[in-house]
Design a protein around this motif. Structure first.
Motif, PDB file in Angstrom:
ATOM      1  N   SER A  50       0.802  -1.215   0.000  1.00  0.00           N
ATOM      2  CA  SER A  50       0.000   0.000   0.000  1.00  0.00           C
ATOM      3  C   SER A  50       0.840   1.273   0.000  1.00  0.00           C
ATOM      4  O   SER A  50       0.579   2.196  -0.776  1.00  0.00           O
ATOM      5  CB  SER A  50      -0.934  -0.005   1.206  1.00  0.00           C
ATOM      6  OG  SER A  50      -1.763   1.117   1.189  1.00  0.00           O
ATOM      7  N   ILE A  51       1.843   1.321   0.857  1.00  0.00           N
ATOM      8  CA  ILE A  51       2.652   2.538   0.976  1.00  0.00           C
ATOM      9  C   ILE A  51       3.511   2.768  -0.256  1.00  0.00           C
ATOM     10  O   ILE A  51       3.629   3.896  -0.750  1.00  0.00           O
ATOM     11  CB  ILE A  51       3.523   2.488   2.251  1.00  0.00           C
ATOM     12  CG1 ILE A  51       2.632   2.582   3.500  1.00  0.00           C
ATOM     13  CG2 ILE A  51       4.557   3.607   2.251  1.00  0.00           C
ATOM     14  CD1 ILE A  51       3.357   2.298   4.799  1.00  0.00           C
ATOM     15  N   PHE A  52       4.106   1.703  -0.790  1.00  0.00           N
ATOM     16  CA  PHE A  52       5.063   1.879  -1.881  1.00  0.00           C
ATOM     17  C   PHE A  52       4.482   1.679  -3.276  1.00  0.00           C
ATOM     18  O   PHE A  52       5.120   2.047  -4.261  1.00  0.00           O
ATOM     19  CB  PHE A  52       6.262   0.948  -1.690  1.00  0.00           C
ATOM     20  CG  PHE A  52       7.070   1.303  -0.478  1.00  0.00           C
ATOM     21  CD1 PHE A  52       7.786   2.488  -0.413  1.00  0.00           C
ATOM     22  CD2 PHE A  52       7.087   0.460   0.620  1.00  0.00           C
ATOM     23  CE1 PHE A  52       8.515   2.823   0.710  1.00  0.00           C
ATOM     24  CE2 PHE A  52       7.823   0.780   1.745  1.00  0.00           C
ATOM     25  CZ  PHE A  52       8.532   1.971   1.795  1.00  0.00           C
ATOM     26  N   ILE A  53       3.286   1.076  -3.381  1.00  0.00           N
ATOM     27  CA  ILE A  53       2.708   0.832  -4.706  1.00  0.00           C
ATOM     28  C   ILE A  53       1.360   1.520  -4.863  1.00  0.00           C
ATOM     29  O   ILE A  53       1.195   2.389  -5.721  1.00  0.00           O
ATOM     30  CB  ILE A  53       2.577  -0.685  -4.982  1.00  0.00           C
ATOM     31  CG1 ILE A  53       3.964  -1.348  -4.974  1.00  0.00           C
ATOM     32  CG2 ILE A  53       1.875  -0.932  -6.318  1.00  0.00           C
ATOM     33  CD1 ILE A  53       3.946  -2.850  -5.030  1.00  0.00           C
ATOM     34  N   ARG A  56       1.378   5.553  -2.945  1.00  0.00           N
ATOM     35  CA  ARG A  56       2.735   6.045  -2.715  1.00  0.00           C
ATOM     36  C   ARG A  56       2.834   7.550  -2.536  1.00  0.00           C
ATOM     37  O   ARG A  56       3.849   8.053  -2.087  1.00  0.00           O
ATOM     38  CB  ARG A  56       3.673   5.568  -3.810  1.00  0.00           C
ATOM     39  CG  ARG A  56       3.341   6.088  -5.163  1.00  0.00           C
ATOM     40  CD  ARG A  56       4.346   5.576  -6.188  1.00  0.00           C
ATOM     41  NE  ARG A  56       3.828   5.828  -7.512  1.00  0.00           N
ATOM     42  CZ  ARG A  56       3.344   4.911  -8.314  1.00  0.00           C
ATOM     43  NH1 ARG A  56       3.328   3.666  -7.929  1.00  0.00           N
ATOM     44  NH2 ARG A  56       2.879   5.233  -9.497  1.00  0.00           N
ATOM     45  N   HIS A  57       1.785   8.278  -2.883  1.00  0.00           N
ATOM     46  CA  HIS A  57       1.855   9.737  -2.767  1.00  0.00           C
ATOM     47  C   HIS A  57       1.246  10.272  -1.477  1.00  0.00           C
ATOM     48  O   HIS A  57       1.260  11.475  -1.256  1.00  0.00           O
ATOM     49  CB  HIS A  57       1.172  10.393  -3.973  1.00  0.00           C
ATOM     50  CG  HIS A  57       1.819  10.008  -5.267  1.00  0.00           C
ATOM     51  ND1 HIS A  57       3.109  10.342  -5.582  1.00  0.00           N
ATOM     52  CD2 HIS A  57       1.364   9.291  -6.308  1.00  0.00           C
ATOM     53  CE1 HIS A  57       3.414   9.857  -6.762  1.00  0.00           C
ATOM     54  NE2 HIS A  57       2.378   9.211  -7.226  1.00  0.00           N
ATOM     55  N   HIS A  58       0.704   9.370  -0.637  1.00  0.00           N
ATOM     56  CA  HIS A  58       0.095   9.838   0.611  1.00  0.00           C
ATOM     57  C   HIS A  58       0.316   8.793   1.689  1.00  0.00           C
ATOM     58  O   HIS A  58      -0.281   7.709   1.661  1.00  0.00           O
ATOM     59  CB  HIS A  58      -1.399  10.094   0.410  1.00  0.00           C
ATOM     60  CG  HIS A  58      -1.945  11.016   1.447  1.00  0.00           C
ATOM     61  ND1 HIS A  58      -2.120  10.634   2.756  1.00  0.00           N
ATOM     62  CD2 HIS A  58      -2.336  12.294   1.364  1.00  0.00           C
ATOM     63  CE1 HIS A  58      -2.615  11.635   3.435  1.00  0.00           C
ATOM     64  NE2 HIS A  58      -2.755  12.678   2.609  1.00  0.00           N
ATOM     65  N   LEU A  59       1.186   9.109   2.639  1.00  0.00           N
ATOM     66  CA  LEU A  59       1.590   8.153   3.670  1.00  0.00           C
ATOM     67  C   LEU A  59       0.424   7.699   4.546  1.00  0.00           C
ATOM     68  O   LEU A  59       0.280   6.506   4.818  1.00  0.00           O
ATOM     69  CB  LEU A  59       2.701   8.738   4.541  1.00  0.00           C
ATOM     70  CG  LEU A  59       3.240   7.823   5.638  1.00  0.00           C
ATOM     71  CD1 LEU A  59       3.880   6.577   5.032  1.00  0.00           C
ATOM     72  CD2 LEU A  59       4.222   8.563   6.512  1.00  0.00           C
ATOM     73  N   VAL A  60      -0.422   8.610   4.977  1.00  0.00           N
ATOM     74  CA  VAL A  60      -1.533   8.245   5.858  1.00  0.00           C
ATOM     75  C   VAL A  60      -2.488   7.290   5.150  1.00  0.00           C
ATOM     76  O   VAL A  60      -2.921   6.281   5.721  1.00  0.00           O
ATOM     77  CB  VAL A  60      -2.274   9.505   6.365  1.00  0.00           C
ATOM     78  CG1 VAL A  60      -3.512   9.127   7.166  1.00  0.00           C
ATOM     79  CG2 VAL A  60      -1.347  10.361   7.205  1.00  0.00           C
ATOM     80  N   ALA A  61      -2.804   7.589   3.907  1.00  0.00           N
ATOM     81  CA  ALA A  61      -3.672   6.697   3.135  1.00  0.00           C
ATOM     82  C   ALA A  61      -2.994   5.346   2.938  1.00  0.00           C
ATOM     83  O   ALA A  61      -3.644   4.295   3.023  1.00  0.00           O
ATOM     84  CB  ALA A  61      -4.005   7.321   1.788  1.00  0.00           C
ATOM     85  N   GLY A  62      -1.692   5.349   2.695  1.00  0.00           N
ATOM     86  CA  GLY A  62      -0.958   4.097   2.517  1.00  0.00           C
ATOM     87  C   GLY A  62      -0.971   3.245   3.768  1.00  0.00           C
ATOM     88  O   GLY A  62      -1.148   2.023   3.696  1.00  0.00           O
TER      89      GLY A  62
END
Length: 95
Positions: A50-53, A56-62
């Motif tokens: 989720s965070i890297f793929i 990747r443009h929003h840490l909280v959402a990731g």
């Protein structure tokens, strides 16, 4: 503080969750990981995907969606395993 709008789509769930289930099973077999650690590995894989793929443009959402992916894969695996065991038991009782 504004909370982020988290957009997920059908393909995130269709690709990410089965991928996590398959990867956890491969890791369990290859490295002889005890079953009690598999849920933690599923969460970590969900966070990584989720965070890297996916987000990747929003840490909280990731992070939020990574927990969702991990826990969804744990739940799907548990449900599938329970269904298979139940089916096996029902067929053995017929004999």
């Amino acid at each position: 503080m504004d909370f982020p709008t988290i957009h997920t789509n059908f393909w995130d769930a269709v690709i990410a969750i089965p991928t996590i289930i398959i990867l956890t099973q491969i890791l369990k077999i290859m490295f002889h990981i005890p079953p009690k650690f598999i849920p933690t590995i599923a969460i970590v894989l969900g966070l990584i995907i989720s965070i890297f793929i996916s987000h990747r443009h929003h840490l909280v959402a990731g992070i939020f969606m990574g927990w969702f992916y991990g826990y969804a894969s744990i739940g799907n695996y548990a449900a599938l395993k329970t269904a298979i065991f139940s089916y096996r038991d029902s067929n053995q009782n017929k004999d």
